[in-house]
Design a protein around this motif. Structure first.
Motif, PDB file in Angstrom:
ATOM      1  N   VAL A  14       0.822  -1.214   0.000  1.00 29.08           N
ATOM      2  CA  VAL A  14       0.000   0.000   0.000  1.00 29.08           C
ATOM      3  C   VAL A  14       0.858   1.266   0.000  1.00 29.08           C
ATOM      4  O   VAL A  14       0.651   2.161  -0.832  1.00 29.08           O
ATOM      5  N   PRO A  15       1.857   1.388   0.906  1.00 25.06           N
ATOM      6  CA  PRO A  15       2.708   2.593   0.852  1.00 25.06           C
ATOM      7  C   PRO A  15       3.420   2.755  -0.490  1.00 25.06           C
ATOM      8  O   PRO A  15       3.554   3.871  -0.994  1.00 25.06           O
ATOM      9  N   LEU A  16       3.869   1.638  -1.086  1.00 28.97           N
ATOM     10  CA  LEU A  16       4.557   1.721  -2.378  1.00 28.97           C
ATOM     11  C   LEU A  16       3.615   2.239  -3.459  1.00 28.97           C
ATOM     12  O   LEU A  16       4.005   3.059  -4.293  1.00 28.97           O
ATOM     13  N   SER A  17       2.383   1.768  -3.431  1.00 28.14           N
ATOM     14  CA  SER A  17       1.400   2.239  -4.411  1.00 28.14           C
ATOM     15  C   SER A  17       1.089   3.719  -4.221  1.00 28.14           C
ATOM     16  O   SER A  17       0.929   4.464  -5.196  1.00 28.14           O
ATOM     17  N   ILE A  18       1.013   4.164  -2.969  1.00 30.33           N
ATOM     18  CA  ILE A  18       0.760   5.584  -2.690  1.00 30.33           C
ATOM     19  C   ILE A  18       1.923   6.441  -3.197  1.00 30.33           C
ATOM     20  O   ILE A  18       1.717   7.501  -3.806  1.00 30.33           O
ATOM     21  N   ILE A  19       3.160   5.971  -2.964  1.00 29.19           N
ATOM     22  CA  ILE A  19       4.331   6.702  -3.458  1.00 29.19           C
ATOM     23  C   ILE A  19       4.306   6.765  -4.978  1.00 29.19           C
ATOM     24  O   ILE A  19       4.620   7.796  -5.587  1.00 29.19           O
ATOM     25  N   ALA A  20       3.915   5.660  -5.621  1.00 31.32           N
ATOM     26  CA  ALA A  20       3.831   5.634  -7.087  1.00 31.32           C
ATOM     27  C   ALA A  20       2.819   6.659  -7.589  1.00 31.32           C
ATOM     28  O   ALA A  20       3.048   7.346  -8.589  1.00 31.32           O
ATOM     29  N   ILE A  21       1.685   6.777  -6.890  1.00 27.72           N
ATOM     30  CA  ILE A  21       0.670   7.763  -7.271  1.00 27.72           C
ATOM     31  C   ILE A  21       1.213   9.181  -7.086  1.00 27.72           C
ATOM     32  O   ILE A  21       0.986  10.068  -7.926  1.00 27.72           O
ATOM     33  N   MET A  22       1.972   9.405  -6.013  1.00 24.53           N
ATOM     34  CA  MET A  22       2.581  10.711  -5.782  1.00 24.53           C
ATOM     35  C   MET A  22       3.595  11.034  -6.872  1.00 24.53           C
ATOM     36  O   MET A  22       3.674  12.172  -7.354  1.00 24.53           O
ATOM     37  N   PHE A  23       4.378  10.025  -7.268  1.00 24.22           N
ATOM     38  CA  PHE A  23       5.327  10.219  -8.368  1.00 24.22           C
ATOM     39  C   PHE A  23       4.591  10.679  -9.622  1.00 24.22           C
ATOM     40  O   PHE A  23       5.008  11.614 -10.312  1.00 24.22           O
ATOM     41  N   ALA A  24       3.509   9.976  -9.932  1.00 25.66           N
ATOM     42  CA  ALA A  24       2.747  10.291 -11.149  1.00 25.66           C
ATOM     43  C   ALA A  24       2.151  11.696 -11.082  1.00 25.66           C
ATOM     44  O   ALA A  24       2.204  12.460 -12.058  1.00 25.66           O
ATOM     45  N   PHE A  25       1.584  12.053  -9.941  1.00 30.91           N
ATOM     46  CA  PHE A  25       0.957  13.365  -9.765  1.00 30.91           C
ATOM     47  C   PHE A  25       1.977  14.489  -9.938  1.00 30.91           C
ATOM     48  O   PHE A  25       1.735  15.466 -10.656  1.00 30.91           O
ATOM     49  N   SER A  26       3.136  14.348  -9.304  1.00 31.40           N
ATOM     50  CA  SER A  26       4.154  15.399  -9.399  1.00 31.40           C
ATOM     51  C   SER A  26       4.696  15.513 -10.818  1.00 31.40           C
ATOM     52  O   SER A  26       4.993  16.619 -11.288  1.00 31.40           O
ATOM     53  N   THR A  27       4.818  14.384 -11.506  1.00 35.63           N
ATOM     54  CA  THR A  27       5.270  14.415 -12.896  1.00 35.63           C
ATOM     55  C   THR A  27       4.288  15.187 -13.766  1.00 35.63           C
ATOM     56  O   THR A  27       4.678  15.984 -14.629  1.00 35.63           O
ATOM     57  N   MET A  28       3.014  14.977 -13.542  1.00 42.33           N
ATOM     58  CA  MET A  28       1.984  15.681 -14.313  1.00 42.33           C
ATOM     59  C   MET A  28       2.066  17.188 -14.088  1.00 42.33           C
ATOM     60  O   MET A  28       1.895  17.979 -15.026  1.00 42.33           O
TER      61      MET A  28
END
Length: 550
Positions: A430-444
């Motif tokens: 779960v934490p890894l998936s949340i970090i992945a979503i944060m990565f994607a959001f910041s990239t956008m």
């Protein structure tokens, strides 16, 4: 993941098209062209476009164009049995050249880069919109994405541990290219009447090549770059990120049987609104978010990675040995040593984007009178993205679940990384998936700014132009979660790497100017003409303390 409720979706597309048409009704030839484009989109995305669905209709129409562009930019030649994409050779050759040309500044410049990030040389009267740290955080947000978690796992499974060595080396070499990009990005930036900044490859190609008596070439290259990054940002920096973020959100909310499995429209709309809230405020708003989000997510990922690595400390010697030996082993996977080298280099250049020029757009908004200072700061970007975060991913996999048999196991991307973390920390999915979503959001967030500056370079600086682009960007963010436009994504990815051709050509032409700037800056820095304000403040404080003791 797809949504099959085409009637509702097409009605939403029709409403969006009508809204855009109203927004674009203004005088001028450029805006009339945009009205026509909106009309074409409305027809293309209408319910009657194809019985097979909107995904298939657009993919079928785009596929021939995508194949042609991708076939050109990713053209491969066979070298000793390994397939070498020429674009990777173009990028690696440039980074190697600049590393030697600037005499390994990527090693010598670390201390000064840290001093600049700390604000030692910052003065309040300098023109710009961002601090050195904010500019770096925004640029890092654009490169640190889901690929740092997923793509590294793919190359490790395909090419073995040796690919990690070449990945690190390519990241180190890419630091020099970033230095050159960001120096000229600041040197040739445009300061608008309202104090805002517009910069990047389109500006230094136009103005820089003009200085070198190549004006006839600079402006067309600038427009080509701008158009390509506008289109490219919608794919690699938007739709792909939102799609991957949605997939990770589904993972943490119950998987394919969960409530959100078929609610891409809901997640996409929410994500688009969050992106819109941030980007509507411009680069300062984006920087405020990324300067907080990037350190948080990077630190969380690195700390989690180090925890897993240290809990498997007995495998660290083997992992380091495997990286070193298989990097040069003729029996390594994927075409021997050269194949492993190509895989590592390819992942690195695709990750840190050194040579693409996109980061120079963010760095050009920095508050400084000295272009060289931002070049020093930019050295840190490939180091953080590739040398640190990508290497952490590789070591996590190698110290946990890696086996040579993984190459044929069918496990790819973030699935393998998630399994690696989960093998040691069962709760880490779960934490890894949340970090992945944060990565994607910041990239956008960062790529929205890159695309915006390309858009305003073509359309002209105006509030209306900015609003229209931001609306389109948010619409594509939502679309990325609802439909699978593989051909469109592949086309935009290809365009992002096509722009490396004019960008690196421009850097070669402008390299003597950068070197002259560097020599002049270092001479003034060593002579004390450029003061270290932090040191002066400490010295003054110490002198006052001595006086008070007398």
């Amino acid at each position: 993941m797809k949504i099959n409720k085409l009637t509702t979706f097409n009605r939403q597309i029709g409403n969006c098209s009508s809204l855009l048409a109203r927004l674009l009704k203004c005088s001028g030839h450029r805006w009339r062209q945009l009205n026509r484009l909106t009309a074409v989109l409305a027809v293309t995305l209408s319910p009657s476009a194809s019985a097979k669905g909107i995904d298939a209709t657009i993919n079928a129409g785009m596929q021939p164009i995508t194949d042609a562009v991708a076939g050109f930019i990713f053209f491969e030649v066979s070298v000793f049995g390994a397939q070498l994409p020429l674009i990777v050779l173009w990028l690696i050759a440039a980074s190697t050249f600049f590393t030697f040309y600037f005499k390994f500044l990527n090693l010598r410049g670390f201390k000064h880069a840290f001093e600049l990030l700390r604000g030692d040389f910052s003065q309040p009267d300098q023109k710009g919109e961002l601090s050195h740290f904010q500019a770096l955080a925004t640029a890092v947000a654009g490169t640190v994405g889901i690929g740092n978690i997923s793509s590294v796992a793919i190359i490790i499974s395909l090419a073995g541990p040796g690919a990690a060595f070449w990945l690190m080396l390519a990241g180190f070499l890419g630091m020099s290219t970033k230095f050159a990009e960001c120096v000229v990005g600041v040197k040739y930036r445009k300061i608008n009447p309202d104090g805002s900044i517009s910069g990047g490859p389109m500006y230094y190609l136009e103005q820089g090549l003009k200085e070198r008596n190549l004006a006839w070439l600079g402006k067309p290259m600038g427009y080509f770059y701008a158009l390509s990054i506008v289109i490219g940002c919608m794919g690699i920096g938007n739709m792909f990120q939102s799609n991957q973020a949605f997939e990770q959100f589904v993972v943490v909310t119950g998987g394919d049987s969960g409530f959100f499995a078929d609610k891409g429209w809901l997640f996409g709309t929410t994500l688009a609104c969050l992106v819109g809230i941030v980007i509507i405020g411009g680069i300062k708003s984006i920087a405020r978010v990324t300067s907080r989000l990037v350190p948080l997510m990077a630190l969380a990922y690195v700390m989690g990675s180090l925890t897993v690595i240290f809990l498997n400390a007995e495998r660290i010697p083997w992992a380091v040995s495997a990286i070193a030996t298989e990097a040069f082993s003729p029996t390594a996977m994927s075409g021997g040593m050269l194949g492993v080298m190509i895989m590592g280099f390819q992942r690195a250049v695709f990750s840190n984007e050194a040579g693409i020029g996109s980061a120079a757009i963010a760095h050009s908004a920095v508050k400084t009178h000295e272009p060289i200072t931002e070049g020093f700061v930019a050295l840190m970007e490939p180091f953080i993205d590739t040398v640190v975060i990508c290497t952490m991913t590789a070591l996590v996999i190698l110290t946990t679940v890696y086996e040579p048999e993984l190459a044929g196991a069918g496990m790819q991307g973030i699935e393998l990384t998630s399994r690696a973390f989960g093998s040691t920390l069962s709760w880490s999915t779960v934490p890894l998936s949340i970090i992945a979503i944060m990565f994607a959001f910041s990239t956008m967030l960062s790529w929205s700014y890159y695309g915006l500056k390309g858009w305003t370079y073509i359309m002209g600086e105006s509030v209306r132009a900015e609003i229209v682009f931001k609306a389109i960007f948010c619409a594509f963010a939502a679309l990325g979660c609802m439909i699978q436009l593989d051909a469109v994504l592949d086309f935009s990815d290809a365009l992002v790497f096509v722009i490396a051709l004019p960008n690196i050509f421009g850097l070669y032409v402008l390299a003597p100017i950068v070197k002259t700037e560097l020599k002049n800056y270092q001479a003034r820095l060593n002579s004390g003409e450029i003061p270290n304000l932090r040191k002066l403040f400490k010295d003054a404080k110490r002198d006052r303390a001595k006086l008070s003791q007398r």
